[in-house]
Design an enzyme around this catalytic site. Sequence first.
Site, PDB file in Angstrom:
ATOM      1  N   ALA A  35       7.517 -13.870  11.287  1.00  0.00           N
ATOM      2  CA  ALA A  35       7.620 -14.559   9.987  1.00  0.00           C
ATOM      3  C   ALA A  35       7.647 -13.491   8.883  1.00  0.00           C
ATOM      4  CB  ALA A  35       6.496 -15.554   9.773  1.00  0.00           C
ATOM      5  N   LEU A  36       8.545 -12.554   9.061  1.00  0.00           N
ATOM      6  CA  LEU A  36       8.530 -11.344   8.234  1.00  0.00           C
ATOM      7  C   LEU A  36       8.927 -11.622   6.785  1.00  0.00           C
ATOM      8  CD1 LEU A  36      10.187  -8.795  10.705  1.00  0.00           C
ATOM      9  CD2 LEU A  36       7.770  -9.429  10.475  1.00  0.00           C
ATOM     10  N   HIS A  37       8.269 -10.907   5.879  1.00  0.00           N
ATOM     11  CA  HIS A  37       8.591 -10.972   4.453  1.00  0.00           C
ATOM     12  C   HIS A  37       8.688  -9.530   3.945  1.00  0.00           C
ATOM     13  CE1 HIS A  37       4.366 -10.047   4.054  1.00  0.00           C
ATOM     14  NE2 HIS A  37       4.041 -11.150   4.702  1.00  0.00           N
ATOM     15  N   HIS A  40       6.184  -6.903   5.062  1.00  0.00           N
ATOM     16  CA  HIS A  40       6.396  -6.300   6.387  1.00  0.00           C
ATOM     17  C   HIS A  40       7.501  -5.236   6.325  1.00  0.00           C
ATOM     18  CE1 HIS A  40       4.835 -10.363   7.829  1.00  0.00           C
ATOM     19  NE2 HIS A  40       4.032  -9.518   8.431  1.00  0.00           N
ATOM     20  N   LYS A 153      -3.518  -5.521   2.696  1.00  0.00           N
ATOM     21  CA  LYS A 153      -3.796  -6.936   2.405  1.00  0.00           C
ATOM     22  C   LYS A 153      -4.907  -7.464   3.327  1.00  0.00           C
ATOM     23  CE  LYS A 153      -2.670 -11.549   2.413  1.00  0.00           C
ATOM     24  NZ  LYS A 153      -2.854 -11.761   3.833  1.00  0.00           N
ATOM     25  N   GLN A 157      -9.392  -5.986   8.474  1.00  0.00           N
ATOM     26  CA  GLN A 157      -8.636  -5.677   9.705  1.00  0.00           C
ATOM     27  C   GLN A 157      -8.265  -4.192   9.751  1.00  0.00           C
ATOM     28  OE1 GLN A 157      -5.321  -8.110  11.499  1.00  0.00           O
ATOM     29  NE2 GLN A 157      -4.041  -6.700  10.362  1.00  0.00           N
TER      30      GLN A 157
HETATM   31  O1  PAF Z   1      -1.984  -8.602  10.759  1.00  0.00           O
HETATM   32  C1  PAF Z   1      -1.389  -9.183  11.694  1.00  0.00           C
HETATM   33  O2  PAF Z   1      -0.260  -9.663  11.560  1.00  0.00           O
HETATM   34  C2  PAF Z   1      -2.076  -9.303  13.051  1.00  0.00           C
HETATM   35  O3  PAF Z   1      -3.448  -9.477  12.890  1.00  0.00           O
HETATM   36  C3  PAF Z   1      -1.764  -8.127  13.990  1.00  0.00           C
HETATM   37  C4  PAF Z   1      -2.272  -6.816  13.428  1.00  0.00           C
HETATM   38  C5  PAF Z   1      -0.262  -8.037  14.221  1.00  0.00           C
HETATM   39  C6  PAF Z   1      -2.435  -8.344  15.341  1.00  0.00           C
HETATM   40  O4  PAF Z   1      -1.988  -9.505  15.971  1.00  0.00           O
END
Ligand code: PAF
Length: 282
Positions: A35-37, A40, A153, A157
């Site tokens: 679901a790239l934007h 990404h 963002k 994580q």
């Molecule tokens: O940030 C994300 O899109 C996800 O948490 C990742 C790092 C691809 C892991 O599934």
Amino acid sequence: MGQVAVFESVKAMRAAVAGWHAAGEKVALVPTMGALHQGHIALVTEAQKHAKHVIVSIFVNPTQFAPHEDFKKYPRTFEGDRAQLEAVGADAIFFPPVEEMYPPGFATRILLLGPAAVGLDDRFRPTHFEGVATVCCKLFTQSRADLAVFGEKDYQQLKVVTRMAADLDLGIEIVPLATFREPDGLAMSSRNRYLSPEERALAPLLHRVMQALAARLRNRDDLFRAVGEAQSEIITAGFELDYLEARHAETLAPVTSLADGPIRILVAARLGATRLIDNIAV
Ligand code: PAF
């Protein structure tokens, strides 16, 4: 731009990476759930500055979603993603089926402490980071990439993955990239497409409130009062607030004043069924 290769197996991806490494060429990984934007695409462009070859993984990782979360309805837009990656000149997409990542009998998780256990997103999504770390660890070792690019963002994580890569000697450098924003300040996210027009109009308030809070903290305003007032503003505007906090930018530990070190403001709030997260530096 040339055609982007699509690898569905670890074996095929590793063969390509081995060839690039044999030629002395660096390889970068950009882990995504598709679901790239534009955010990404900015990660891919950043990766291209650091490595000759860029692999983008597209895998909606079931282990990072709780049973009540949006795994089933998470947008899956492979053809559009592929076209965008071709246009930006990515070398390859790693697009594994779920059995390639989690074959029958899979029974391993990574136990996380430190930035994964600070009472931010981990408080509201208790199994989330374990799933993220497990899949990232696999992606790193599967791809044998030299570096991986992560957006700020998802700040917690980023800290969790950076810590894990160092602690487990995974031999991969984690490169952070600043959050990509819409012109009105809303952080780009695949989940923004869930917002109704009214919710979309309200959503940038989160960024405005954080900016005002950051300015107050820089001016040495009382931290507890300033954070409390910012929280009230978000709730009064109609969000359901999970948290808005000022934390140490590296450890994510609570802080009481500007003197406690570099500060990051982090927020998570819901508008209807959509959960938004964001953060900024003070
Ligand atoms: O940030 C994300 O899109 C996800 O948490 C990742 C790092 C691809 C892991 O599934």
